[in-house]
Write a protein that holds these residues in place. Structure first.
Motif, PDB file in Angstrom:
ATOM      1  N   ARG A   6     -28.659  17.779 -48.718  1.00 28.25           N
ATOM      2  CA  ARG A   6     -28.097  18.602 -49.287  1.00 28.25           C
ATOM      3  C   ARG A   6     -28.773  19.348 -50.856  1.00 28.25           C
ATOM      4  NH1 ARG A   6     -23.760  13.952 -49.433  1.00 28.25           N
ATOM      5  NH2 ARG A   6     -22.653  13.841 -47.097  1.00 28.25           N
ATOM      6  N   GLU A  10     -23.202  21.647 -57.526  1.00 24.54           N
ATOM      7  CA  GLU A  10     -23.557  20.977 -56.770  1.00 24.54           C
ATOM      8  C   GLU A  10     -24.442  20.073 -56.344  1.00 24.54           C
ATOM      9  OE1 GLU A  10     -23.641  20.617 -51.121  1.00 24.54           O
ATOM     10  OE2 GLU A  10     -23.650  22.773 -52.830  1.00 24.54           O
ATOM     11  N   GLN A  27     -28.574  12.981 -48.754  1.00 25.42           N
ATOM     12  CA  GLN A  27     -29.139  13.346 -50.404  1.00 25.42           C
ATOM     13  C   GLN A  27     -29.685  14.490 -50.342  1.00 25.42           C
ATOM     14  OE1 GLN A  27     -26.984  10.666 -53.597  1.00 25.42           O
ATOM     15  NE2 GLN A  27     -28.806  11.898 -54.810  1.00 25.42           N
ATOM     16  N   PRO A  69     -19.165  16.582 -50.222  1.00 24.65           N
ATOM     17  CA  PRO A  69     -19.436  15.842 -50.011  1.00 24.65           C
ATOM     18  C   PRO A  69     -18.136  14.577 -49.958  1.00 24.65           C
ATOM     19  CG  PRO A  69     -21.372  15.638 -51.235  1.00 24.65           C
ATOM     20  CD  PRO A  69     -20.652  16.391 -51.308  1.00 24.65           C
ATOM     21  N   THR A  70     -17.337  14.599 -51.268  1.00 26.47           N
ATOM     22  CA  THR A  70     -16.283  13.734 -50.968  1.00 26.47           C
ATOM     23  C   THR A  70     -15.469  13.718 -50.348  1.00 26.47           C
ATOM     24  OG1 THR A  70     -16.451  13.878 -53.440  1.00 26.47           O
ATOM     25  CG2 THR A  70     -14.217  12.765 -52.247  1.00 26.47           C
ATOM     26  N   TYR A 117     -16.470  14.836 -46.759  1.00 30.67           N
ATOM     27  CA  TYR A 117     -16.219  14.631 -45.620  1.00 30.67           C
ATOM     28  C   TYR A 117     -16.292  13.461 -45.621  1.00 30.67           C
ATOM     29  CZ  TYR A 117     -19.314  18.403 -46.136  1.00 30.67           C
ATOM     30  OH  TYR A 117     -20.313  19.670 -46.244  1.00 30.67           O
ATOM     31  N   SER A 118     -16.408  12.212 -46.634  1.00 29.83           N
ATOM     32  CA  SER A 118     -15.285  11.136 -46.551  1.00 29.83           C
ATOM     33  C   SER A 118     -14.568  10.589 -46.307  1.00 29.83           C
ATOM     34  CB  SER A 118     -15.733  10.030 -48.395  1.00 29.83           C
ATOM     35  OG  SER A 118     -16.891  10.192 -48.543  1.00 29.83           O
ATOM     36  N   SER A 167     -14.638   9.612 -53.352  1.00 30.91           N
ATOM     37  CA  SER A 167     -15.193   8.621 -52.251  1.00 30.91           C
ATOM     38  C   SER A 167     -15.488   7.186 -51.787  1.00 30.91           C
ATOM     39  CB  SER A 167     -17.206   9.035 -52.889  1.00 30.91           C
ATOM     40  OG  SER A 167     -16.779  10.669 -52.403  1.00 30.91           O
ATOM     41  N   GLN A 169     -27.689   7.575 -46.536  1.00 38.15           N
ATOM     42  CA  GLN A 169     -27.195   8.716 -47.044  1.00 38.15           C
ATOM     43  C   GLN A 169     -28.598   9.561 -48.501  1.00 38.15           C
ATOM     44  OE1 GLN A 169     -24.177   7.472 -48.839  1.00 38.15           O
ATOM     45  NE2 GLN A 169     -23.050   9.125 -49.268  1.00 38.15           N
ATOM     46  N   SER A 183     -15.373  12.788 -58.661  1.00 35.64           N
ATOM     47  CA  SER A 183     -15.992  13.145 -56.810  1.00 35.64           C
ATOM     48  C   SER A 183     -16.315  11.483 -56.446  1.00 35.64           C
ATOM     49  CB  SER A 183     -17.145  13.464 -56.635  1.00 35.64           C
ATOM     50  OG  SER A 183     -17.153  14.941 -57.023  1.00 35.64           O
TER      51      SER A 183
END
Length: 587
Positions: free
Chosen positions: A276, A408, A273, A214-215, A217-218, A504, A269, A500
């Motif tokens: 994910r 993860e 989440q 996800p970082t 993705y940021s 982010s 989010q 992370s």
């Protein structure tokens, strides 16, 4: 998720700053007892014991604004705040006003965190917190273009552009590189950092940090947020000056749309989440089944050509087909998943069975046929190994897939030994304190933003240093230093989860600069009919955002050598603006 705790300042420090400011007002707004006068008048003047030839020579031109020799005066902000016409006086005011803006950012950050702890994410975490975090920068940019006449605004708006560029560049270079250094851990043979293990010193390739997907993705969102900068520069690039005003308007609309989209993404989010988390659980099931094949010694799943070994997959199929009807039922699949003993997650066995059946059962008869099974397993093998370098054995690839899925899942469920301190305060009092901090921070930022811009402008005039460079270097230290110190403290705890979170938030802060702060700047240019003449400044923002955005989007592990790339971009940006503006005359 662990939440960042901003660095707190005692109320006495704010009181001290205000007292210093008031004391400065008693001396800074002043004039000479007897101003320096011409040669002729000097001979006729009656000496007051202070002025005269010696006194006139004694005045240092370095301490005065240019052409301020006679009765030098300045206009106090709001009619009562101190002002000065000297270099040292304006430097003092820049420091004091900058400290007050730092206090504002600290109060806003502290209040936001308290409010988030009570109300949770959603609208508060997704909409208000990013905006409040960018509020000091946004107000400084706003007042830089609202002051005085159009000519004054055109001059001072360069300060706003300097702050916008300086904040973005500082976050992605100095702060990014510093977090890599303080957060570095040993990098394992699987190219991931090992939490709390830092035995390789300053090894450029053997130590570094690892962040979660996800970082990345940021970082991609941050890279996309530069689109308004590109739009507003198109008329310059195609030498179409008559279209500049339209380009500013289009870029403003796009910046607002991107800002709203980003805030909406932050709001939803928690749902993302959860998705994910489901994906992480499914990855663990996949890697568990593939590892099960290796453990049961059915053979190698990869043949000599690097393809899926169909014979071994068929052995697994017949192993699962307990009743020998040449198909795998739900109950047989459930027995396999139970036998995997994936104890580290709270796995719903029925959900896992449904997910596997949905992917494998292409005929829709609620059974997995042999050809469906071989195709499904072959796709799993391909997906689980495609992202790794050649030369790594399949068993190592499979182990790494399983470890990454575990990591993860642990981060998404907030497992680990990072335990937040539970608040013992009454929620009502905490809410009141949060709102009070937010109001106080907003008031300080609103009141002292304009005086800070004036002080920077006066200091620029006094020293002949372009205001862009002063605002580029100094003002981000005031508006971002609290977050920077907090980020470094978080990174220094050498946890992948906290690294992370840190990176982010860096990417998120840059995204707000590229959307909210830029939208305010573009609105000033459009509605005040200012000239868009910031090609060199925009170029360095695009350069740094593209380089770091692409770099951070394509990898999750950053060895120590990567910090030098980030550090090098900071002086390069300053040199580029100087060369383009003051040697080639772009502005």
């Amino acid at each position: 998720m662990a939440r960042r705790r901003p660095i707190a300042f005692s109320p006495s420090s704010l009181t001290l700053a205000v007292l210093l400011l008031l004391f400065a007002g008693r001396s800074a707004y002043s004039r000479f007892i007897s101003p320096p006068i011409g040669e002729e008048a000097l001979d006729l003047a009656v000496s007051d014991g202070i002025s005269g030839r010696a006194a006139a020579v004694k005045y240092s031109p370095f301490l005065l604004l240019p052409e301020a020799s006679a009765a030098a005066e300045c206009e106090p902000s709001y009619g009562f705040l101190p002002c000065t016409t000297t270099v040292l006086g304006n430097l003092f005011l820049v420091i004091v006003y900058g400290f007050l803006m730092l206090k504002s950012a600290t109060y806003l950050s502290s209040g936001s965190e308290l409010l988030l702890g009570i109300l949770g994410p959603g609208i508060i975490g997704g909409l208000f917190l990013p905006i409040l975090g960018a509020l000091p920068d946004a107000l400084l940019i706003l007042v830089s273009g609202l002051s005085g006449s159009k000519e004054t605004a055109q001059d001072q708006v360069l300060i706003g552009m300097g702050l916008l560029a300086g904040s973005t560049v500082m976050l992605l270079t100095v702060l990014w590189g510093s977090c890599v250094i303080v957060g570095k851990c040993d990098i394992s043979e699987y190219s991931t950092s090992i939490d709390n293990q830092d035995t390789k010193g300053f090894s450029l390739f053997g130590s570094g940090i690892t962040v979660d997907a996800p970082t990345c993705y940021s970082a991609r969102i941050m890279a996309v947020s530069i689109i308004p900068f590109i739009i507003v520069q198109l008329p310059k690039g195609f030498k179409f000056p008559s279209g500049q005003r339209v380009a500013v308007l289009v870029a403003l609309i796009v910046a607002i749309v991107l800002l709203l989209s980003y805030c909406l993404y932050q709001i939803v989010q928690p749902w993302i989440q959860r998705r994910r988390l489901e994906s992480a659980k499914y990855k663990l099931v996949i890697s568990g089944i593939l590892r099960h094949v290796r453990i049961q010694a059915f053979g190698q799943l990869i043949d000599d050509r690097g393809k899926a070994n169909i014979d071994v997959i068929k052995k697994l199929f017949h192993y699962l087909d307990l009743d020998g009807d040449n198909r795998v039922s739900r109950s047989e699949l459930r027995a396999l998943i139970i036998g995997l003993q994936i104890d580290e997650i709270d796995l719903d066995k029925d959900d896992a069975v449904d997910a596997v059946m949905k992917e494998f059962d292409t005929s829709g008869d609620d059974y997995i046929q042999e050809d469906e099974f071989t195709n499904g397993i072959s796709n799993w093998i391909k997906q689980s190994t495609r992202s790794f370098a050649l030369g790594i054995s399949y068993s190592k690839k499979l182990h790494r897939v399983h470890v990454e899925a575990q990591s993860e899942h642990a981060m998404l469920t907030d497992q680990g030994d990072e335990v937040e301190e539970e608040s013992t305060e009454n929620p009502t009092w905490t809410s009141f304190k949060a709102i009070l901090l937010l109001i106080l921070g907003t008031i300080i930022a609103a009141v002292f933003a304009d005086p800070l811009v004036d002080a920077v402008d006066n200091f620029s005039d006094a020293t002949s240093i372009p205001s862009f460079f002063i605002s580029f270097i100094a003002m981000p230290l005031a508006t971002n230093s609290s977050e920077a110190v907090s980020a470094i403290i978080f990174a220094s705890r050498k946890k992948r989860k906290l690294a992370s979170l840190t990176f982010s938030e860096i990417y998120g802060a840059v995204t707000m600069n590229n959307t909210l702060c830029l939208a305010i700047f573009l609105a000033l240019v459009y509605f005040r009919h200012l000239t868009w003449d910031f090609t060199a400044e925009v170029l360095i923002i695009l350069l740094v955002c593209i380089v770091m955005g692409v770099f951070a989007s394509l990898r999750t592990t950053f060895p120590l050598w990567t910090c030098f790339i980030a550090f090098a971009l900071y002086p390069l940006s300053l040199a580029l603006v100087y060369v383009l503006d003051y040697i080639f005359g772009w502005s």
